[in-house]
Design a protein around this motif. Structure first.
Motif, PDB file in Angstrom:
ATOM      1  N   THR A   1       0.912  -1.256  -0.344  1.00 34.43           N
ATOM      2  CA  THR A   1       0.153  -0.425  -0.054  1.00 34.43           C
ATOM      3  C   THR A   1       0.697   1.788   0.055  1.00 34.43           C
ATOM      4  N   SER A   2       1.473   1.047   0.652  1.00 33.47           N
ATOM      5  CA  SER A   2       2.666   2.282   0.967  1.00 33.47           C
ATOM      6  C   SER A   2       4.192   2.381   1.124  1.00 33.47           C
ATOM      7  N   ARG A   3       5.464   2.352   0.406  1.00 36.15           N
ATOM      8  CA  ARG A   3       6.692   2.359   0.558  1.00 36.15           C
ATOM      9  C   ARG A   3       7.772   3.535   0.888  1.00 36.15           C
ATOM     10  N   LYS A   4       8.409   3.576   1.402  1.00 36.97           N
ATOM     11  CA  LYS A   4       9.127   4.460   2.244  1.00 36.97           C
ATOM     12  C   LYS A   4      10.590   3.610   2.364  1.00 36.97           C
ATOM     13  N   THR A   5      11.522   4.616   2.008  1.00 38.97           N
ATOM     14  CA  THR A   5      13.486   4.306   1.929  1.00 38.97           C
ATOM     15  C   THR A   5      13.943   5.197   2.327  1.00 38.97           C
ATOM     16  N   VAL A   6      14.848   5.538   3.884  1.00 38.96           N
ATOM     17  CA  VAL A   6      15.527   6.298   4.876  1.00 38.96           C
ATOM     18  C   VAL A   6      16.468   5.670   4.538  1.00 38.96           C
ATOM     19  N   GLU A   7      17.740   6.208   3.728  1.00 39.80           N
ATOM     20  CA  GLU A   7      19.283   5.236   4.063  1.00 39.80           C
ATOM     21  C   GLU A   7      18.806   3.732   3.887  1.00 39.80           C
ATOM     22  N   ASP A   8      19.670   2.824   4.574  1.00 48.85           N
ATOM     23  CA  ASP A   8      19.234   1.817   3.641  1.00 48.85           C
ATOM     24  C   ASP A   8      18.275   1.024   4.202  1.00 48.85           C
ATOM     25  N   GLU A   9      17.129   1.951   4.793  1.00 55.43           N
ATOM     26  CA  GLU A   9      16.187   0.557   5.635  1.00 55.43           C
ATOM     27  C   GLU A   9      14.687   0.977   4.252  1.00 55.43           C
ATOM     28  N   THR A  10      13.764   0.068   3.913  1.00 59.87           N
ATOM     29  CA  THR A  10      12.631  -0.119   3.588  1.00 59.87           C
ATOM     30  C   THR A  10      11.306  -0.182   4.473  1.00 59.87           C
ATOM     31  N   THR A  11      10.815   0.373   4.224  1.00 61.82           N
ATOM     32  CA  THR A  11       9.700   0.438   5.352  1.00 61.82           C
ATOM     33  C   THR A  11       8.514   0.042   4.027  1.00 61.82           C
ATOM     34  N   LEU A  12       7.742  -1.223   4.287  1.00 56.10           N
ATOM     35  CA  LEU A  12       6.731  -1.380   3.341  1.00 56.10           C
ATOM     36  C   LEU A  12       5.512  -1.840   4.080  1.00 56.10           C
ATOM     37  N   ASN A  13       4.609  -0.708   3.295  1.00 56.32           N
ATOM     38  CA  ASN A  13       2.868  -1.201   4.569  1.00 56.32           C
ATOM     39  C   ASN A  13       1.895  -2.137   3.091  1.00 56.32           C
ATOM     40  N   TRP A  14       0.959  -2.516   4.557  1.00 60.32           N
ATOM     41  CA  TRP A  14      -0.006  -3.038   3.508  1.00 60.32           C
ATOM     42  C   TRP A  14      -1.177  -2.932   4.324  1.00 60.32           C
ATOM     43  N   ILE A  15      -1.828  -2.246   4.007  1.00 57.44           N
ATOM     44  CA  ILE A  15      -3.248  -1.717   5.007  1.00 57.44           C
ATOM     45  C   ILE A  15      -4.620  -3.261   4.152  1.00 57.44           C
ATOM     46  N   ILE A  16      -4.775  -3.996   5.236  1.00 60.96           N
ATOM     47  CA  ILE A  16      -5.621  -5.320   4.859  1.00 60.96           C
ATOM     48  C   ILE A  16      -7.157  -4.770   5.427  1.00 60.96           C
ATOM     49  N   ASN A  17      -7.886  -4.073   4.960  1.00 61.62           N
ATOM     50  CA  ASN A  17      -9.613  -3.869   5.412  1.00 61.62           C
ATOM     51  C   ASN A  17     -11.170  -4.519   4.283  1.00 61.62           C
ATOM     52  N   LYS A  18     -10.488  -5.733   3.856  1.00 58.91           N
ATOM     53  CA  LYS A  18     -11.553  -6.126   3.047  1.00 58.91           C
ATOM     54  C   LYS A  18     -11.174  -7.489   1.934  1.00 58.91           C
ATOM     55  N   LEU A  19     -12.595  -8.254   2.133  1.00 60.85           N
ATOM     56  CA  LEU A  19     -11.938  -9.252   1.194  1.00 60.85           C
ATOM     57  C   LEU A  19     -11.590  -9.273  -0.192  1.00 60.85           C
ATOM     58  N   GLY A  20     -11.319 -10.302  -0.587  1.00 61.66           N
ATOM     59  CA  GLY A  20     -11.602 -10.128  -2.783  1.00 61.66           C
ATOM     60  C   GLY A  20     -10.134  -8.934  -2.806  1.00 61.66           C
ATOM     61  N   GLU A  21      -9.202  -8.745  -2.298  1.00 65.94           N
ATOM     62  CA  GLU A  21      -8.078  -8.097  -3.107  1.00 65.94           C
ATOM     63  C   GLU A  21      -6.673  -9.166  -2.944  1.00 65.94           C
ATOM     64  N   PRO A  22      -5.854  -8.664  -4.265  1.00 61.32           N
ATOM     65  CA  PRO A  22      -4.736  -9.626  -4.865  1.00 61.32           C
ATOM     66  C   PRO A  22      -3.889 -10.187  -2.875  1.00 61.32           C
ATOM     67  N   ALA A  23      -3.056 -11.134  -3.185  1.00 64.88           N
ATOM     68  CA  ALA A  23      -2.896 -11.251  -1.904  1.00 64.88           C
ATOM     69  C   ALA A  23      -0.715 -10.290  -1.439  1.00 64.88           C
ATOM     70  N   LEU A  24      -0.341 -10.572  -0.844  1.00 64.11           N
ATOM     71  CA  LEU A  24       0.257  -9.785  -0.085  1.00 64.11           C
ATOM     72  C   LEU A  24       1.755 -10.202  -1.172  1.00 64.11           C
ATOM     73  N   ILE A  25       3.142  -9.738  -2.332  1.00 66.30           N
ATOM     74  CA  ILE A  25       4.408 -10.241  -2.586  1.00 66.30           C
ATOM     75  C   ILE A  25       4.755  -9.518  -2.429  1.00 66.30           C
ATOM     76  N   LEU A  26       5.855  -9.577  -1.872  1.00 64.29           N
ATOM     77  CA  LEU A  26       7.523  -9.048  -1.621  1.00 64.29           C
ATOM     78  C   LEU A  26       8.419 -10.127  -2.200  1.00 64.29           C
ATOM     79  N   ILE A  27       9.337  -9.890  -3.495  1.00 67.38           N
ATOM     80  CA  ILE A  27      10.711 -10.423  -3.364  1.00 67.38           C
ATOM     81  C   ILE A  27      11.824  -9.615  -3.740  1.00 67.38           C
ATOM     82  N   LEU A  28      13.148 -10.166  -2.188  1.00 70.20           N
ATOM     83  CA  LEU A  28      13.914  -9.304  -2.092  1.00 70.20           C
ATOM     84  C   LEU A  28      14.678  -9.933  -1.982  1.00 70.20           C
ATOM     85  N   GLY A  29      16.654  -9.668  -2.290  1.00 72.37           N
ATOM     86  CA  GLY A  29      17.371  -9.980  -2.912  1.00 72.37           C
ATOM     87  C   GLY A  29      18.322  -9.154  -4.340  1.00 72.37           C
TER      88      GLY A  29
END
Length: 194
Positions: free
Chosen positions: A166-194
């Motif tokens: 839902t949102s993403r913020k990077t400060v220096e070398d740390e990334t913070t990602l947020n997902w807000i889940i408040n209803k049914l039927g939305e796509p599943a979370l996906i995050l690929i790191l590497g």
């Protein structure tokens, strides 16, 4: 964008746990160390459905709740949990590990997966994945009054290759990602790191 993370495939609503009124936090570092916490509720889908259908006596509900609590507490990462009714349990979960050594981590567990971490050795990537609810169960869950209503936050210093946060913020070398889940039927979370 709302994301339907954390909803395990409901194989006939049997033995499945659904997240509800929750906050979840995942910290993942370059060396593979992770720390995952979950505070909120888990709804046992089968018990909730049987209660809705009038198939459970008060005595049976109490016994099934004890059995479910025992099932959850087999995992030492669960703190003390309580049954609040309607198939809903108040829980807290706190686990640390190293995904490079473990290769996989499942919350709640493999046969009732809400969130999964996978290490792919060949591509040197870590995949964080939520499961989505099959469309045929959306009406049943709606009739049970089920709404996930939660957030998950991932903090990482690993390069983000793909995400649907839902949102993403990077400060220096740390990334913070947020997902807000408040209803049914939305796509599943996906995050690929590497």
């Amino acid at each position: 964008m709302t994301v339907m993370l954390f909803l395990g495939a409901l194989a006939g609503l049997q033995g499945c746990y659904l997240p509800e009124q929750f906050t979840a936090d995942l910290e993942l570092s370059r060396n593979g160390d992770y720390h995952f916490t979950y505070k909120g509720q888990l709804r046992h889908a089968k018990l909730a459905k049987d209660l809705m259908d009038g198939k459970v006596s008060p005595a049976d509900e109490k016994q099934r709740a004890v059995t479910i609590l025992n099932d959850l507490e087999r995992d030492a990462a669960f703190g003390p949990s309580t049954y609040v009714g309607r198939g809903v349990f108040n829980v807290s979960y706190d686990r640390r590990g190293n995904i490079l050594k473990e290769k996989t981590f499942n919350f709640v567990r493999r046969n009732s997966r809400i969130l999964q971490l996978l290490y792919h050795e060949k591509s040197q990537t870590v995949e964080v994945r939520g499961s989505s609810v099959p469309e045929q169960y959306l009406d049943t869950l709606g009739a049970m009054g089920y709404v996930p209503n939660g957030t998950i936050t991932v903090h990482t210093n690993v390069h983000v290759r793909r995400e649907n946060a839902t949102s993403r913020k990077t400060v220096e070398d740390e990334t913070t990602l947020n997902w807000i889940i408040n209803k049914l039927g939305e796509p599943a979370l996906i995050l690929i790191l590497g």
